[in-house]
Enzyme design. Structure first.
Site: not given
Length: 118
Positions: A11-13, A16
């Site tokens: 879920n880390c931008d 991703r």
């Protein structure tokens, strides 16, 4: 199996974006989720030996800000290692490992840099 491993949390931008750009650059990689797949002391020690605790410690995230001020202010290498083992989200992301090389973080040139080493 891919020789390029991306470590982080899904879920880390930044993680991703790194995975997306690696795929777009045609770089096959394997993703290792700290939370699901774990983090061993051996793996962390390898990173610490390569890049040092100061480069690996994420001081911008929520996990860091939630630590008591006295922990943050007086941190040293031993404490940082212990905290990162206990709370892997304190590790700056992504950590990318390829052929013994350890890279921490992501920027616009990273995929190009990695593609050049294919």
């Amino acid at each position: 199996m891919a020789d390029l491993v991306v470590y982080g949390i899904p879920n880390c931008d930044t993680v991703r974006r790194a995975r997306r750009e690696l795929t777009a650059a045609g770089l096959e990689h394997r993703f290792h989720d700290f939370r699901k797949d774990g983090l061993t002391a051996t793996l962390l020690d390898r990173w610490l030996g390569s890049v040092g605790w100061d480069a690996l410690l994420n001081r911008r995230g929520t996990t860091w800000r939630q630590l008591p001020a006295e922990t943050r202010d007086g941190i040293d290498a031993t404490q940082a290692r212990s905290l990162m083992l206990d709370r892997p989200t304190l590790i700056r992301r992504p950590v990318i490992e390829r052929a013994g090389e350890i890279l921490v973080g992501w920027d616009a040139d990273r995929a190009t840099q990695l593609a050049g080493k294919s």
